[in-house]
Design a protein around this motif. Structure first.
Motif, mmCIF file in Angstrom:
data_model
loop_
_atom_site.group_PDB
_atom_site.id
_atom_site.type_symbol
_atom_site.label_atom_id
_atom_site.label_comp_id
_atom_site.label_asym_id
_atom_site.label_seq_id
_atom_site.Cartn_x
_atom_site.Cartn_y
_atom_site.Cartn_z
ATOM 1 N N LEU A 32 2.129 40.753 -31.871
ATOM 2 C CA LEU A 32 2.558 41.658 -31.041
ATOM 3 C C LEU A 32 2.235 41.057 -29.330
ATOM 4 C CD1 LEU A 32 0.490 44.929 -31.900
ATOM 5 C CD2 LEU A 32 3.201 44.357 -31.752
ATOM 6 N N ARG A 36 5.308 40.493 -26.832
ATOM 7 C CA ARG A 36 5.086 41.306 -25.510
ATOM 8 C C ARG A 36 5.449 40.266 -24.225
ATOM 9 N NH1 ARG A 36 0.701 45.597 -27.567
ATOM 10 N NH2 ARG A 36 2.210 46.773 -28.770
ATOM 11 N N GLU A 39 8.791 40.951 -23.135
ATOM 12 C CA GLU A 39 8.698 42.365 -22.242
ATOM 13 C C GLU A 39 8.263 41.780 -20.654
ATOM 14 O OE1 GLU A 39 6.344 45.334 -23.466
ATOM 15 O OE2 GLU A 39 7.854 46.800 -23.068
ATOM 16 N N GLU A 40 7.065 40.979 -20.668
ATOM 17 C CA GLU A 40 6.564 40.530 -19.318
ATOM 18 C C GLU A 40 7.648 39.568 -18.682
ATOM 19 O OE1 GLU A 40 2.981 38.608 -20.145
ATOM 20 O OE2 GLU A 40 2.088 40.403 -21.275
ATOM 21 N N TYR A 71 5.927 41.070 -35.170
ATOM 22 C CA TYR A 71 6.792 40.385 -34.124
ATOM 23 C C TYR A 71 8.063 41.046 -33.917
ATOM 24 C CZ TYR A 71 8.947 36.772 -31.235
ATOM 25 O OH TYR A 71 9.553 35.956 -30.235
ATOM 26 N N GLU A 74 8.501 44.794 -32.819
ATOM 27 C CA GLU A 74 8.225 44.784 -31.313
ATOM 28 C C GLU A 74 9.329 44.081 -30.493
ATOM 29 O OE1 GLU A 74 6.016 46.730 -30.069
ATOM 30 O OE2 GLU A 74 5.191 45.803 -28.174
ATOM 31 N N ILE A 78 11.742 46.280 -27.477
ATOM 32 C CA ILE A 78 11.857 45.691 -26.132
ATOM 33 C C ILE A 78 13.102 45.462 -25.792
ATOM 34 C CG2 ILE A 78 11.115 43.966 -24.793
ATOM 35 C CD1 ILE A 78 8.659 43.654 -26.329
#
Ligand SMILES: *Cc1c(COP(=O)(O)O)cnc(C)c1O
Length: 286
Positions: A32, A36, A39-40, A71, A74, A78
């Protein structure tokens, strides 16, 4: 680096490589976290500045890096939420390697684009291709009328004929079902035995892809000093023992042909064990 800087305006995020980089984290939690990071990175640059995310379902030549189960769902969330295209690099994972036509099917991914090559013609003649989803193809034809992209020998008829025949044979022999239902489970079961060897920290398999992590001591996942040295020596032992296995740093990777027989899997595992013995005799803690 040879060849100067890479293409500008491409940003990278860290890989979902739990064994090497997961530390004390639970693999799912780590998966995860690495998802993410996408996303950042998108937010850092702004959605309007990121066209697409490109990745292999399983990173092949990078060390057969199998992402934790958390993974991909997610990453897909996104990409959908931010309207970022997803391009699956299926050059290794495609055409049966993972027991499906594409690695994306194994993980239930919905790529906007798929790049493919190797297994497309089983390398009998050189050919690569990019496939677009119906929706993306329609958009492109509406705005541009066609997909402007080409090399001198793009779509060369001889290579296309070889690829089509190759796909015919894969279908005729039911190779992909055979990999999924028979060969891959057998391969996984036999390869797992290598995890008992003192130099092996982990064995990972998916379809007909495998990685063997070489470590000086098992539970800590600590690495050998001078990363890559032991892997290269081990590869040399493999070659001397009649086994083609590649080293990526200190990770041994292999991807046998889809037509490998049960007996050949036994032979592969035997030769791998012998090669691990040979390298352990040189570098093992005595
Ligand atoms: C071999 C390979 C490539 C390189 O493909 P080219 O057609 O030589 O550009 C790209 N991606 C992956 C995953 C590969 O294994």
């Amino acid at each position: 680096m040879q060849g100067g800087p890479l293409i500008p305006d491409i940003v990278h995020i860290d890989q979902p490589y739990w064994y090497d980089e997961g530390g004390d984290m639970d693999p799912d939690e780590f998966g995860l976290m690495r998802a993410r990071a996408l996303e950042e990175e998108i937010d850092k640059h702004g959605e309007g500045r990121i066209a697409a995310f490109i990745a292999e379902p399983i990173q092949g030549a990078g060390g057969v890096i199998v992402p934790p189960d958390t993974y991909w769902p997610e990453v897909m969330r996104i990409c959908k939420e931010r309207d970022i295209l997803f391009c699956a690099d299926e050059v290794i994972c495609g055409f049966g390697r993972m027991g499906e036509w594409f690695g994306s099917m194994h993980y239930d991914l919905q790529p906007d684009m798929i790049s493919m090559a190797k297994g497309l013609s089983s390398a009998y003649l050189p050919i690569g291709a990019v496939a677009f989803s119906e929706a993306r193809a329609q958009e492109m034809f509406k705005t541009a009328g066609e997909f402007f992209h080409g090399y001198t020998y793009s779509g060369h008829p001889a290579c296309c004929a070889a690829a089509l025949k190759n796909i015919d044979i894969i279908e005729r022999e039911g190779l992909i079902d055979r990999v999924r239902d028979h060969t891959a489970p057998l391969f996984a079961e036999k390869m797992k035995k290598l995890a008992d060897h003192p130099i092996v920290g982990e064995v990972r398999t998916r379809g007909l892809l495998a990685a063997i992590e070489l470590v000086p001591e098992k539970p800590s996942r600590k690495r050998f000093e001078n990363i890559g040295t032991v892997g290269t020596l081990c590869r040399d032992h493999c070659f001397a023992n009649g086994l083609v296995m590649r080293a990526v740093r200190d990770t041994m990777v292999c991807s046998p042909p889809l037509v490998i027989t049960d007996e050949e899997i036994d032979e592969l595992v035997e030769k791998a064990w012998k090669s691990l013995d040979d390298i352990w005799a040189k570098v093992g803690n005595k």
